[in-house]
Design an enzyme around this catalytic site. Sequence first.
Site, mmCIF file in Angstrom:
data_model
loop_
_atom_site.group_PDB
_atom_site.id
_atom_site.type_symbol
_atom_site.label_atom_id
_atom_site.label_comp_id
_atom_site.label_asym_id
_atom_site.label_seq_id
_atom_site.Cartn_x
_atom_site.Cartn_y
_atom_site.Cartn_z
ATOM 1 N N ASP A 145 -1.827 5.143 -1.914
ATOM 2 C CA ASP A 145 -0.738 5.482 -0.985
ATOM 3 C C ASP A 145 0.000 4.235 -0.541
ATOM 4 O OD1 ASP A 145 -1.452 8.439 -0.449
ATOM 5 O OD2 ASP A 145 -3.339 7.416 -0.005
ATOM 6 N N HIS A 157 23.587 -21.395 -4.645
ATOM 7 C CA HIS A 157 24.080 -21.427 -3.262
ATOM 8 C C HIS A 157 22.991 -22.000 -2.354
ATOM 9 C CE1 HIS A 157 26.819 -18.867 -5.386
ATOM 10 N NE2 HIS A 157 27.625 -18.759 -4.348
ATOM 11 N N HIS A 162 -12.577 3.424 3.984
ATOM 12 C CA HIS A 162 -11.589 2.645 3.226
ATOM 13 C C HIS A 162 -12.073 1.219 2.954
ATOM 14 C CE1 HIS A 162 -7.956 0.321 2.326
ATOM 15 N NE2 HIS A 162 -8.372 -0.480 3.279
ATOM 16 N N ARG A 164 25.070 -24.817 -10.538
ATOM 17 C CA ARG A 164 24.837 -23.431 -10.979
ATOM 18 C C ARG A 164 25.495 -23.188 -12.335
ATOM 19 N NH1 ARG A 164 29.157 -19.448 -8.025
ATOM 20 N NH2 ARG A 164 30.599 -21.086 -7.390
ATOM 21 N N ASN A 182 -5.001 10.204 -1.858
ATOM 22 C CA ASN A 182 -6.100 10.698 -1.017
ATOM 23 C C ASN A 182 -5.685 10.949 0.428
ATOM 24 O OD1 ASN A 182 -5.960 8.108 0.068
ATOM 25 N ND2 ASN A 182 -7.721 7.351 -1.111
ATOM 26 N N GLU A 227 15.608 -7.910 -5.335
ATOM 27 C CA GLU A 227 15.045 -9.242 -5.570
ATOM 28 C C GLU A 227 13.534 -9.233 -5.741
ATOM 29 O OE1 GLU A 227 17.521 -8.766 -3.444
ATOM 30 O OE2 GLU A 227 19.027 -10.325 -3.737
ATOM 31 N N ASP A 245 30.477 -17.674 4.268
ATOM 32 C CA ASP A 245 29.618 -16.497 4.427
ATOM 33 C C ASP A 245 28.705 -16.586 5.660
ATOM 34 O OD1 ASP A 245 30.578 -14.840 2.469
ATOM 35 O OD2 ASP A 245 29.224 -15.582 0.915
ATOM 36 N N PRO A 278 -1.931 -7.859 -2.911
ATOM 37 C CA PRO A 278 -0.738 -7.549 -2.124
ATOM 38 C C PRO A 278 -0.166 -6.225 -2.651
ATOM 39 C CG PRO A 278 -0.648 -9.795 -3.012
ATOM 40 C CD PRO A 278 -1.761 -9.075 -3.726
ATOM 41 N N LEU A 279 -0.236 -5.191 -1.863
ATOM 42 C CA LEU A 279 0.109 -3.860 -2.377
ATOM 43 C C LEU A 279 1.538 -3.829 -2.913
ATOM 44 C CD1 LEU A 279 -1.725 -1.756 0.332
ATOM 45 C CD2 LEU A 279 -2.432 -2.130 -2.033
HETATM 46 C C1 LIG Z 1 1.279 -5.866 1.167
HETATM 47 C C2 LIG Z 1 -0.035 -5.520 1.753
HETATM 48 N N1 LIG Z 1 -0.092 -5.115 3.026
HETATM 49 C C3 LIG Z 1 -1.279 -4.811 3.581
HETATM 50 C C4 LIG Z 1 -2.437 -4.914 2.866
HETATM 51 C C5 LIG Z 1 -3.791 -4.612 3.493
HETATM 52 N N2 LIG Z 1 -4.313 -3.324 2.958
HETATM 53 C C6 LIG Z 1 -5.147 -3.310 1.915
HETATM 54 S S1 LIG Z 1 -5.538 -1.744 1.448
HETATM 55 C C7 LIG Z 1 -4.580 -1.083 2.665
HETATM 56 C C8 LIG Z 1 -4.471 0.400 2.810
HETATM 57 C C9 LIG Z 1 -3.793 1.010 1.668
HETATM 58 O O1 LIG Z 1 -3.946 2.390 1.645
HETATM 59 P P1 LIG Z 1 -4.195 3.127 0.284
HETATM 60 O O2 LIG Z 1 -3.383 2.525 -0.746
HETATM 61 O O3 LIG Z 1 -4.001 4.564 0.561
HETATM 62 O O4 LIG Z 1 -5.689 2.787 -0.057
HETATM 63 P P2 LIG Z 1 -6.975 3.683 0.275
HETATM 64 O O5 LIG Z 1 -7.212 3.579 1.736
HETATM 65 O O6 LIG Z 1 -6.678 5.062 -0.147
HETATM 66 O O7 LIG Z 1 -8.045 3.013 -0.506
HETATM 67 C C10 LIG Z 1 -3.984 -2.076 3.414
HETATM 68 C C11 LIG Z 1 -3.084 -1.828 4.546
HETATM 69 C C12 LIG Z 1 -2.327 -5.374 1.548
HETATM 70 N N3 LIG Z 1 -3.385 -5.563 0.786
HETATM 71 N N4 LIG Z 1 -1.123 -5.640 1.013
HETATM 72 MG MG LIG Z 2 -4.990 6.236 0.225
#
Ligand SMILES: Cc1ncc(C[n+]2csc(CCOP(=O)(O)OP(=O)(O)O)c2C)c(N)n1
Ligand SMILES: [Mg+2]
Length: 646
Positions: A156, A453, A260, A351, A186, A404, A461, A116-117
């Site tokens: 990226d 909460h 990719h 809490r 890249n 968070e 709220d 998960p990026l």
């Molecule tokens: C939170 C999340 N959203 C989407 C993805 C699916 N995903 C994996 S790699 C990628 C592209 C990321 O681009 P980059 O970091 O530039 O990797 P590159 O193409 O340069 O290898 C995506 C959208 C993921 N793994 N995690």
């Molecule tokens: Mg990239």
Amino acid sequence: MNKNDNLAINTLRVISSEMITKAKSGHPGICLGSAPIVHTLFTNYLNLNPQVVDWPNRDRFVLSAGHGSAMLYTLLHLCGFDISVDDLKAFRQKGSKTPGHPEYLHTPGVEVTTGPLGQGLATAVGFAIAEKYLANKYNKEDCTLFDYKTFVLCGDGDLQEGLALEACSIAGTLGLDNLIILFDSNDIQLDGPTYKATKDNIKMKFEAMNFTYDFVDSGNDIDSVNKAILKALNNDKPTLIEIKTIIGYGAETAGTSAVHGKPLTEEQLAKLKDNLGFSYPSFTVPNEVYELYKNTVIKRGQDKYSKYLANMSYYKEHYNDLYLELNSILNKDFKYDLKDCPLFTDKISTRKVAGKLVTYFSEQNKAILAGSADLASSTMIKGNDGDFSKDNYSARNICYGVREHAMGSITNGLVLSNLRGISAGFFVFSDYLKDSIREAAIMHIPSLFIFSHDSVCVGEDGPTHQPIEQLAGLRAIPNLNVVRPADAKETTFAIIEALGNNDYPTVITTSRQDVLVLEETNDNFTKGAYIVYEPSKVDYILLSCGTELSLCLEAAHKLALENINCRVVSMPSMFKFNRQSKVYQDKILPKGIKTLAVEMGSTMPWYRYADVVLGIDTFGESMPIKDVYERFGFTVSNICKMVKEM
Ligand SMILES: Cc1ncc(C[n+]2csc(CCOP(=O)(O)OP(=O)(O)O)c2C)c(N)n1
Ligand SMILES: [Mg+2]
């Protein structure tokens, strides 16, 4: 570039690509583009020991761009970790040591589960905080135990994630100069060129977050990469090095998003090897490459490890009390003493109880670092010994600010560093860090998330702040203990249990409003569900948890006057109850006895146990708490009515 470096980099490129082609799945682009970066880092800087993968002073390498897993496994193989060429050949296959994305505990040398990026990078900030804490607390002028660095390779995509920016903003604020991010820049991502989605000035962005920014024109220029890393090691701020690379370098489709996430065909693979001048048969590591890794990373790591051991024995001899304290942290023992544990008799919100207990246990246990998302005075959760900052790295309260998601991942990073990380926020906003909680569950680590909460009783709220479906969502996460204690006693049990386990994360939800300390609750709590009121004959069962348990008890007493006999079951944790024997489960909730479940939240989770559910499947509404009960039917008279209707 020296001949062997070149050969090693191409080995990384080719074997990763071969793994992906063989698996017919994976991401060759990043492996081909960033191989020179990781090669430089590993051979010149990283301190690892493949024999003792978890020694506490190892450097951490985090592949935040987890889709580059094939490259990581190849690197770990070269470094002598227990990953064979056959394991590499089994990439992404059933039961293999080399799964699709790096998994903590699954593959030796993998520090954190990524994919998960943004997650890897944010967790790495937790690693860096942990090092600062341990170094400041335990290093002595004449004995350095901790001086490890945390390196991250990100792409990226990682830097587009809000999570990563939250975490970097915290890292910059805290001046974590032990964190070095290598940005594989890249300009390409999955859907095409990055400019379609991002035009940010990374330099300005990171400098604004109190980072040192550096730039390397080409990842293939390993001398420049090397110099930039060396410089970063001497910065007094965290560093981001933007390194320009070509995705899929050497492949026919280099420089495009086509490379990719699509395996190279056999012909493309042959062409790649041709272009790189790499003529070895498939899955061959040239001896020179093994030698190079043996003489650099493996040797350096062993030396550093031996020094660590020597320092530890010196420490043991000269600072024995601290040694024992530290040892218990590193062994993940949760030692505690209940002698002066606060006891509660008067009505009190859970809490407040949680807050007092976290403070109490933190006094005894220096492994606990806690923090909240700008809600310490609402959640009542605060770490001891002041606020963690550049001026006070031995303080244990982390001011996360309203971040968070980063808080969740940093908590995981602390826990992966042998500390007991606790984070806190409003329950309704647990959604913001859901993926971090999920990661903790996947990794089997005991992160503790305390959310206050916990129901519509938030009141005024209104619906944005009143949780409804959060319990259902979290209870559906495998290997996560979601606990909703009914009173002070159950809250105490919940915290002890959460801090004392080393296998799963825990979410504890606490109430905003005061609740009675119930006579009936007890340590059968640990079973997940237990009987708190038993009439001589059982006509019905009332099943509940949290602040609604007391309503059920009252209803049972009232119904008894009409000769309607209700057992009352407290079910603070479905997760724990589901782990009990079938015999126990049937004893508590026998088939054939009509059961009404009562909880101020989605009805969904309860149908597994109950015939009828009094819950809330709409959003909440803004109103004072005194009106909330009536509005949503959480009154003794309504519960009695529903029992009779059953
Ligand atoms: C939170 C999340 N959203 C989407 C993805 C699916 N995903 C994996 S790699 C990628 C592209 C990321 O681009 P980059 O970091 O530039 O990797 P590159 O193409 O340069 O290898 C995506 C959208 C993921 N793994 N995690
Ligand atoms: Mg990239």
